[in-house]
Design a protein around this motif. Structure first.
Motif, mmCIF file in Angstrom:
data_model
loop_
_atom_site.group_PDB
_atom_site.id
_atom_site.type_symbol
_atom_site.label_atom_id
_atom_site.label_comp_id
_atom_site.label_asym_id
_atom_site.label_seq_id
_atom_site.Cartn_x
_atom_site.Cartn_y
_atom_site.Cartn_z
ATOM 1 N N TYR A 101 7.710 2.333 -6.961
ATOM 2 C CA TYR A 101 6.109 1.974 -7.709
ATOM 3 C C TYR A 101 7.562 1.613 -9.102
ATOM 4 C CZ TYR A 101 3.592 2.150 -11.550
ATOM 5 O OH TYR A 101 2.990 1.731 -12.719
ATOM 6 N N MET A 102 8.714 2.501 -8.673
ATOM 7 C CA MET A 102 9.235 1.281 -9.883
ATOM 8 C C MET A 102 10.123 -0.008 -9.493
ATOM 9 S SD MET A 102 10.058 3.680 -12.021
ATOM 10 C CE MET A 102 11.105 2.590 -12.734
ATOM 11 N N ARG A 103 10.532 -0.227 -8.143
ATOM 12 C CA ARG A 103 10.397 -1.533 -7.361
ATOM 13 C C ARG A 103 9.239 -2.285 -7.222
ATOM 14 N NH1 ARG A 103 14.111 2.915 -5.875
ATOM 15 N NH2 ARG A 103 15.753 2.167 -4.860
ATOM 16 N N GLU A 104 7.592 -1.965 -7.856
ATOM 17 C CA GLU A 104 6.696 -3.289 -7.862
ATOM 18 C C GLU A 104 6.208 -2.952 -6.285
ATOM 19 O OE1 GLU A 104 8.176 -6.868 -10.014
ATOM 20 O OE2 GLU A 104 8.114 -5.282 -11.474
ATOM 21 N N HIS A 105 6.503 -2.255 -5.662
ATOM 22 C CA HIS A 105 5.664 -2.548 -4.190
ATOM 23 C C HIS A 105 4.526 -1.557 -4.151
ATOM 24 C CE1 HIS A 105 9.379 -4.100 -2.697
ATOM 25 N NE2 HIS A 105 9.965 -2.878 -2.412
ATOM 26 N N VAL A 106 4.089 -1.847 -5.770
ATOM 27 C CA VAL A 106 2.669 -0.970 -5.423
ATOM 28 C C VAL A 106 1.833 -1.592 -6.565
ATOM 29 C CG1 VAL A 106 1.818 1.032 -6.274
ATOM 30 C CG2 VAL A 106 3.387 1.363 -5.269
ATOM 31 N N SER A 107 0.413 -1.970 -6.233
ATOM 32 C CA SER A 107 0.009 -2.852 -6.636
ATOM 33 C C SER A 107 -1.215 -1.894 -7.245
ATOM 34 C CB SER A 107 -0.091 -4.089 -5.541
ATOM 35 O OG SER A 107 -1.131 -3.966 -4.791
ATOM 36 N N LYS A 108 -1.428 -2.367 -7.920
ATOM 37 C CA LYS A 108 -3.605 -1.876 -8.359
ATOM 38 C C LYS A 108 -4.792 -3.358 -8.179
ATOM 39 C CE LYS A 108 -1.014 -0.184 -12.468
ATOM 40 N NZ LYS A 108 -1.554 0.227 -13.880
ATOM 41 N N ASP A 109 -5.934 -1.809 -7.134
ATOM 42 C CA ASP A 109 -6.551 -3.391 -7.063
ATOM 43 C C ASP A 109 -8.017 -2.017 -7.124
ATOM 44 O OD1 ASP A 109 -7.693 -5.706 -6.303
ATOM 45 O OD2 ASP A 109 -7.366 -6.198 -4.185
ATOM 46 N N SER A 110 -9.223 -3.251 -6.875
ATOM 47 C CA SER A 110 -10.380 -2.440 -7.491
ATOM 48 C C SER A 110 -11.163 -2.985 -6.069
ATOM 49 C CB SER A 110 -11.074 -2.857 -8.250
ATOM 50 O OG SER A 110 -11.315 -3.901 -8.106
ATOM 51 N N MET A 111 -11.627 -1.929 -5.073
ATOM 52 C CA MET A 111 -12.468 -2.691 -4.546
ATOM 53 C C MET A 111 -14.349 -1.650 -4.181
ATOM 54 S SD MET A 111 -10.525 0.467 -1.456
ATOM 55 C CE MET A 111 -9.753 -0.361 -1.602
ATOM 56 N N GLU A 112 -14.783 -1.997 -3.546
ATOM 57 C CA GLU A 112 -16.369 -1.769 -3.643
ATOM 58 C C GLU A 112 -16.359 0.110 -2.647
ATOM 59 O OE1 GLU A 112 -19.109 -4.491 -2.394
ATOM 60 O OE2 GLU A 112 -19.209 -5.255 -3.655
ATOM 61 N N SER A 128 -14.527 0.484 -7.255
ATOM 62 C CA SER A 128 -13.315 2.077 -7.888
ATOM 63 C C SER A 128 -11.807 1.130 -8.102
ATOM 64 C CB SER A 128 -13.016 2.965 -7.039
ATOM 65 O OG SER A 128 -13.060 2.383 -5.572
ATOM 66 N N ASN A 129 -11.152 2.056 -8.851
ATOM 67 C CA ASN A 129 -9.796 1.279 -8.423
ATOM 68 C C ASN A 129 -8.687 2.055 -7.519
ATOM 69 O OD1 ASN A 129 -10.281 -0.245 -10.515
ATOM 70 N ND2 ASN A 129 -10.330 1.387 -12.375
ATOM 71 N N HIS A 130 -7.736 1.334 -7.158
ATOM 72 C CA HIS A 130 -6.514 1.883 -6.010
ATOM 73 C C HIS A 130 -5.471 1.457 -6.424
ATOM 74 C CE1 HIS A 130 -10.453 3.913 -3.517
ATOM 75 N NE2 HIS A 130 -11.095 2.539 -4.106
ATOM 76 N N LEU A 131 -4.385 2.002 -5.950
ATOM 77 C CA LEU A 131 -2.946 1.925 -5.895
ATOM 78 C C LEU A 131 -2.752 1.513 -4.420
ATOM 79 C CD1 LEU A 131 -1.240 4.294 -7.580
ATOM 80 C CD2 LEU A 131 -1.531 2.383 -8.386
ATOM 81 N N LEU A 132 -2.462 0.195 -4.407
ATOM 82 C CA LEU A 132 -2.022 0.020 -2.529
ATOM 83 C C LEU A 132 -0.835 -0.508 -2.625
ATOM 84 C CD1 LEU A 132 -5.437 -2.193 -2.935
ATOM 85 C CD2 LEU A 132 -5.058 -0.238 -1.786
ATOM 86 N N SER A 133 -0.163 -0.333 -1.347
ATOM 87 C CA SER A 133 1.329 -0.364 -1.182
ATOM 88 C C SER A 133 1.305 -1.745 -0.833
ATOM 89 C CB SER A 133 1.664 1.161 -0.555
ATOM 90 O OG SER A 133 1.518 0.769 1.096
ATOM 91 N N THR A 134 2.479 -2.305 -0.481
ATOM 92 C CA THR A 134 2.541 -4.081 -0.639
ATOM 93 C C THR A 134 3.638 -3.639 0.930
ATOM 94 O OG1 THR A 134 4.486 -4.304 -2.395
ATOM 95 C CG2 THR A 134 1.904 -4.914 -2.861
ATOM 96 N N HIS A 135 2.464 -3.672 1.479
ATOM 97 C CA HIS A 135 3.648 -3.835 2.913
ATOM 98 C C HIS A 135 4.432 -5.087 3.240
ATOM 99 C CE1 HIS A 135 0.656 -0.231 4.595
ATOM 100 N NE2 HIS A 135 1.339 0.271 3.732
ATOM 101 N N PRO A 136 3.785 -6.007 3.289
ATOM 102 C CA PRO A 136 4.972 -7.103 3.201
ATOM 103 C C PRO A 136 5.879 -7.045 2.774
ATOM 104 C CG PRO A 136 2.957 -8.383 2.938
ATOM 105 C CD PRO A 136 2.702 -6.436 2.818
ATOM 106 N N HIS A 137 6.372 -6.828 1.308
ATOM 107 C CA HIS A 137 7.571 -6.318 1.309
ATOM 108 C C HIS A 137 8.635 -5.327 1.096
ATOM 109 C CE1 HIS A 137 5.197 -8.961 -2.684
ATOM 110 N NE2 HIS A 137 5.145 -9.329 -1.767
#
Length: 494
Positions: A411-422, A484-493
């Motif tokens: 999270y501190m390295r900004e490898h976690v993003s916020k997004d919403s999904m149905e 709904s809101n979710h925290l997602l790990s950005t795998h490419p990074h």
């Protein structure tokens, strides 16, 4: 496609690939070379089993220079393909992950189904039809396993495995063509390409389809006759005659090993084995005494052994033990007898909706469920004498601290993003529903009790919002689709 099984041989050897003619695993290797236009290999090819092997049917053995033997045919394919053309195994993390999925699926699902069907003389067994249904759904949506126009490693592996049962389906009149037309069309389009046609003959020693069938049936390749040959080949025009360009390079350039290179064990080891055989177990070496904590030691063979973490929501039965912890326990005992510094760890997986579902069923809190079933798991493994060095729980303070530290670093390295999904939300329970809390009608086969992640009848993977007439598993009311809101790990990074 999964991890390669590894064994250790005592003497360092050159890189040698042992193969069998008309083995579909060997067909994969030859197709790769033909497709990328490079039929050379960074190792020596040797037909037949490696020294000391008892059963090598449908398995490639790659002995590499440092004494490690790779037994996984798909892992060998990945090594060869990656050395010839990196993009062949995926040009992005997402594509690499998809290739991994199909290689694992071919190894664990498709290949066993085909072997069983051929041995029983049937191509329409439930296992084969279920596997083809999964492949049919993907090809119908995407046009190819990875890319519509370019051939990748996943195409080669799955195509080669399907060859013994689909080579007779090109006429369009077979049962599999009616059940999985997209699969058959994809298979035929590749089979008509010159690299695939050439590989069929090269990998079988110029025998063709019947050779692959004989191999799966356990017959001597090229000797046994079958009345089914003509029927299969009539349906596949490219197999009636061998193309002139197909020359088996591997047979034209046989390789050999000297006697010294074929010795895998020293005289002392052979004498020790003979001594144990004649005098019995009393003369065998005893495992080293374990002193905790077991830590890596400089200059020693340090081995970490783990098993898949069993869910804490059930009582483990014999099948769970055989399929999960027993094989690792056997390997751990072997390592201790060899004097290796090894540690075997496992534990109960106490997070996720599986625990919550069980808690609702028994009227207990999730924590009470975890305490109850951890004790049951531990007692059963102790009764079977599964010799863990440490059997823990994912809910321990140490495990929690490690997991949270990993998340915080990402999270501190900004490898976690916020997004919403149905997602489906039950208004009656006032909660968003995880896949295990949703049931409904399968959108593919209309099975009425499909789960929110997969249909148990047709095997199709499902997004919960795709279910028809969905119902909450807790209260049986119909949920609504909400964001709904979710925290997602950005795998490419990563």
């Amino acid at each position: 496609c999964g991890c390669a099984r590894v064994s250790v041989v005592k003497k360092e050897m050159e890189k040698i690939l042992y193969y069998q003619l008309a083995d579909t695993d060997y067909l994969k290797i030859v197709v790769i070379g033909e497709v990328v236009g490079d039929t050379t290999h960074p190792f020596t090819l040797k037909k037949g089993p490696p020294p000391g092997a008892h059963d090598i049917r449908s398995t490639l053995y790659l002995f590499v220079a440092d004494g490690i033997s790779i037994f996984s045919s798909n892992e060998i394919c990945r090594i060869i393909a990656g050395s010839k053309r990196a993009s062949f195994v995926g040009s992005s993390p997402e594509q690499c992950a998809l290739v991994d999925y199909w290689l694992e699926w071919e190894s664990s699902t498709l290949k066993p189904a085909i072997r069983s069907g051929v041995l029983n003389g049937k191509v329409d067994t439930p296992e084969i039809l279920t596997a083809l249904g999964r492949l049919e759904g993907h090809l119908s949506s995407h046009g190819g396993l990875l890319m519509e126009k370019e051939v990748c490693l996943a195409d080669v592996v799955v195509w080669s495995s399907l060859y013994p049962v689909l080579a007779a389906e090109s006429s369009g009149s077979g049962v599999l063509h009616r059940v999985a037309p997209q699969v058959c069309q994809w298979f035929i389009s590749l089979a008509r390409k010159e690299p695939f046609t050439a590989a069929i003959w090269k990998a079988s020693g110029d025998i063709g389809y019947q050779g692959y069938l004989d191999f799966l049936l356990g017959k001597e390749v090229g000797v046994a006759a079958s009345s089914s040959v003509g029927k299969h080949q009539d349906g596949f025009p490219s197999l009636r005659s061998k193309p002139e360009k197909c020359v088996n390079e591997h047979e034209a350039k046989p390789t050999s090993l000297t006697d010294s290179e074929e010795v895998l064990f020293s005289d002392a080891e052979l004498n020790a084995a003979a001594d144990v055989f004649t005098k019995g177990p009393v003369s065998a070496s005893k495992p080293a005494k374990k002193e905790h904590p077991i830590l890596p030691m400089k200059g020693e063979r340090n081995i970490l052994i783990t098993s898949a973490l069993p869910y804490v929501n059930n009582v483990p039965h014999l099948g769970n033990i055989i399929g999960c912890v027993l094989s690792a326990d056997v390997f751990a005992r072997y390592c201790r007898l060899r004097g290796y510094n090894c540690v075997y760890i496992c534990g109960t997986d106490e997070y996720g909706t599986a625990t919550e579902t069980k808690a609702l069923e028994e009227g207990l809190s999730p924590q009470e469920i975890c305490v109850k079933y951890f004790k049951i798991h531990k007692e059963i493994y102790d009764w079977f004498h599964i010799d863990f060095d440490y059997f823990g729980r994912t809910s321990t303070p140490e495990q929690t601290a490690i997991a949270q530290d990993i998340f915080n670093r990402l999270y501190m390295r900004e490898h976690v993003s916020k997004d919403s999904m149905e997602q489906l939300k039950c208004q009656h329970c006032n909660r968003f529903l995880a896949d295990r809390f949703v049931e409904g009608i399968c959108p593919v086969c209309a099975y009425e009790d499909a789960r929110g992640d997969q249909c148990d009848k047709c095997g199709q993977l499902i997004n919960a919002i795709e279910l028809k007439s969905p119902r909450c598993k807790i209260c049986s009311n119909q949920p609504n689709i909400e964001s709904s809101n979710h925290l997602l790990s950005t795998h490419p990074h990563l």
